[in-house]
Design a protein around this motif. Structure first.
Motif, PDB file in Angstrom:
ATOM      1  N   ASN A  86       0.822  -1.214   0.000  1.00 18.56           N
ATOM      2  CA  ASN A  86       0.000   0.000   0.000  1.00 18.56           C
ATOM      3  C   ASN A  86       0.854   1.262   0.000  1.00 18.56           C
ATOM      4  N   ALA A  87       2.019   1.202   0.638  1.00 20.65           N
ATOM      5  CA  ALA A  87       2.911   2.365   0.707  1.00 20.65           C
ATOM      6  C   ALA A  87       4.342   1.896   0.894  1.00 20.65           C
ATOM      7  N   VAL A  88       5.277   2.673   0.364  1.00 19.60           N
ATOM      8  CA  VAL A  88       6.700   2.406   0.513  1.00 19.60           C
ATOM      9  C   VAL A  88       7.306   3.594   1.252  1.00 19.60           C
ATOM     10  N   LEU A  89       7.849   3.346   2.448  1.00 12.82           N
ATOM     11  CA  LEU A  89       8.479   4.388   3.249  1.00 12.82           C
ATOM     12  C   LEU A  89       9.987   4.160   3.215  1.00 12.82           C
ATOM     13  N   LEU A  90      10.700   5.062   2.554  1.00 17.34           N
ATOM     14  CA  LEU A  90      12.142   4.916   2.378  1.00 17.34           C
ATOM     15  C   LEU A  90      12.906   5.716   3.426  1.00 17.34           C
ATOM     16  N   ASP A  91      13.992   5.152   3.899  1.00 16.88           N
ATOM     17  CA  ASP A  91      14.920   5.850   4.785  1.00 16.88           C
ATOM     18  C   ASP A  91      15.836   6.686   3.899  1.00 16.88           C
ATOM     19  N   GLU A  92      15.361   7.870   3.510  1.00 16.89           N
ATOM     20  CA  GLU A  92      16.097   8.718   2.569  1.00 16.89           C
ATOM     21  C   GLU A  92      17.378   9.299   3.168  1.00 16.89           C
ATOM     22  N   GLN A  93      17.414   9.448   4.478  1.00 14.31           N
ATOM     23  CA  GLN A  93      18.578  10.065   5.099  1.00 14.31           C
ATOM     24  C   GLN A  93      19.788   9.135   5.071  1.00 14.31           C
ATOM     25  N   ASN A  94      19.636   7.913   5.554  1.00 19.03           N
ATOM     26  CA  ASN A  94      20.765   6.983   5.638  1.00 19.03           C
ATOM     27  C   ASN A  94      20.772   5.925   4.540  1.00 19.03           C
ATOM     28  N   ARG A  95      19.634   5.772   3.867  1.00 17.60           N
ATOM     29  CA  ARG A  95      19.476   4.760   2.822  1.00 17.60           C
ATOM     30  C   ARG A  95      19.849   3.357   3.298  1.00 17.60           C
ATOM     31  N   GLU A  96      19.360   3.036   4.505  1.00 15.15           N
ATOM     32  CA  GLU A  96      19.628   1.716   5.075  1.00 15.15           C
ATOM     33  C   GLU A  96      18.476   0.746   4.860  1.00 15.15           C
ATOM     34  N   PHE A  97      17.245   1.237   4.975  1.00 17.92           N
ATOM     35  CA  PHE A  97      16.106   0.333   4.944  1.00 17.92           C
ATOM     36  C   PHE A  97      14.920   0.974   4.237  1.00 17.92           C
ATOM     37  N   MET A  98      13.911   0.136   3.974  1.00 18.24           N
ATOM     38  CA  MET A  98      12.615   0.600   3.496  1.00 18.24           C
ATOM     39  C   MET A  98      11.562  -0.165   4.290  1.00 18.24           C
ATOM     40  N   ASP A  99      10.466   0.498   4.589  1.00 13.18           N
ATOM     41  CA  ASP A  99       9.327  -0.141   5.237  1.00 13.18           C
ATOM     42  C   ASP A  99       8.200  -0.215   4.218  1.00 13.18           C
ATOM     43  N   LEU A 100       7.684  -1.414   4.025  1.00 18.52           N
ATOM     44  CA  LEU A 100       6.567  -1.635   3.116  1.00 18.52           C
ATOM     45  C   LEU A 100       5.311  -1.827   3.965  1.00 18.52           C
ATOM     46  N   ILE A 101       4.345  -0.930   3.815  1.00 16.11           N
ATOM     47  CA  ILE A 101       3.077  -1.053   4.529  1.00 16.11           C
ATOM     48  C   ILE A 101       2.158  -1.875   3.630  1.00 16.11           C
ATOM     49  N   CYS A 102       1.743  -3.033   4.131  1.00 17.00           N
ATOM     50  CA  CYS A 102       1.048  -4.017   3.287  1.00 17.00           C
ATOM     51  C   CYS A 102      -0.232  -4.513   3.941  1.00 17.00           C
ATOM     52  N   THR A 103      -1.095  -5.103   3.116  1.00 19.09           N
ATOM     53  CA  THR A 103      -2.265  -5.823   3.587  1.00 19.09           C
ATOM     54  C   THR A 103      -2.308  -7.187   2.927  1.00 19.09           C
ATOM     55  N   THR A 104      -2.882  -8.130   3.634  1.00 18.31           N
ATOM     56  CA  THR A 104      -3.083  -9.458   3.076  1.00 18.31           C
ATOM     57  C   THR A 104      -4.448  -9.954   3.530  1.00 18.31           C
ATOM     58  N   GLY A 105      -5.040 -10.815   2.760  1.00 16.11           N
ATOM     59  CA  GLY A 105      -6.364 -11.323   3.086  1.00 16.11           C
ATOM     60  C   GLY A 105      -7.392 -10.764   2.133  1.00 16.11           C
ATOM     61  N   ALA A 106      -8.578 -10.464   2.659  1.00 12.44           N
ATOM     62  CA  ALA A 106      -9.702  -9.990   1.848  1.00 12.44           C
ATOM     63  C   ALA A 106      -9.423  -8.607   1.305  1.00 12.44           C
ATOM     64  N   THR A 107      -9.975  -8.308   0.141  1.00 14.97           N
ATOM     65  CA  THR A 107      -9.877  -6.979  -0.449  1.00 14.97           C
ATOM     66  C   THR A 107     -11.263  -6.371  -0.500  1.00 14.97           C
ATOM     67  N   GLN A 108     -11.311  -5.043  -0.754  1.00 20.97           N
ATOM     68  CA  GLN A 108     -12.593  -4.345  -0.766  1.00 20.97           C
ATOM     69  C   GLN A 108     -13.484  -4.924  -1.817  1.00 20.97           C
TER      70      GLN A 108
END
Length: 108
Positions: A86-108
């Motif tokens: 649903n969203a990609v949150l990048l660590d732009e300052q250090n460029r070490e990691f990314m957080d992926l905000i996700c859903t699984t299961g039923a959809t709308q």
């Protein structure tokens, strides 16, 4: 980023459309962009009843090493479970990691 926290092997996939020279665009398929190590944290769950059936949706945060080529049109596979990004949150300052905000299961 401590590698010891990345204990889950995941696949980041993108949807591609197949172009047939004779018939034009054909239904596409998911192709693997990368296989990486990640951590998965399930944030919340929701169970609803839709058209007489119980459906469950789980929200998760998936952290992996920094990649700038991942976007919200892709998905993550962990074993047989597919997570929609649903969203990609990048660590732009250090460029070490990314957080992926996700859903699984039923959809709308």
């Amino acid at each position: 980023m401590q590698a010891g926290k990345l204990t889950r092997r995941i696949e980041i996939q993108r949807f591609t459309q197949v172009m047939d020279p004779k018939y034009g665009p054909q239904p596409g398929a998911w192709e693997t962009l990368a296989r990486v190590w990640a951590s998965i944290a399930h944030l919340s769950g929701l169970e609803t009843v839709k058209q007489g059936m119980a459906l469950a949706t789980v929200q998760a945060s998936i952290r992996a090493r920094y990649r700038s080529d991942v976007n919200s049109t892709m998905r993550v596979l962990h074993g047989a479970k597919a997570y929609d990004i649903n969203a990609v949150l990048l660590d732009e300052q250090n460029r070490e990691f990314m957080d992926l905000i996700c859903t699984t299961g039923a959809t709308q």
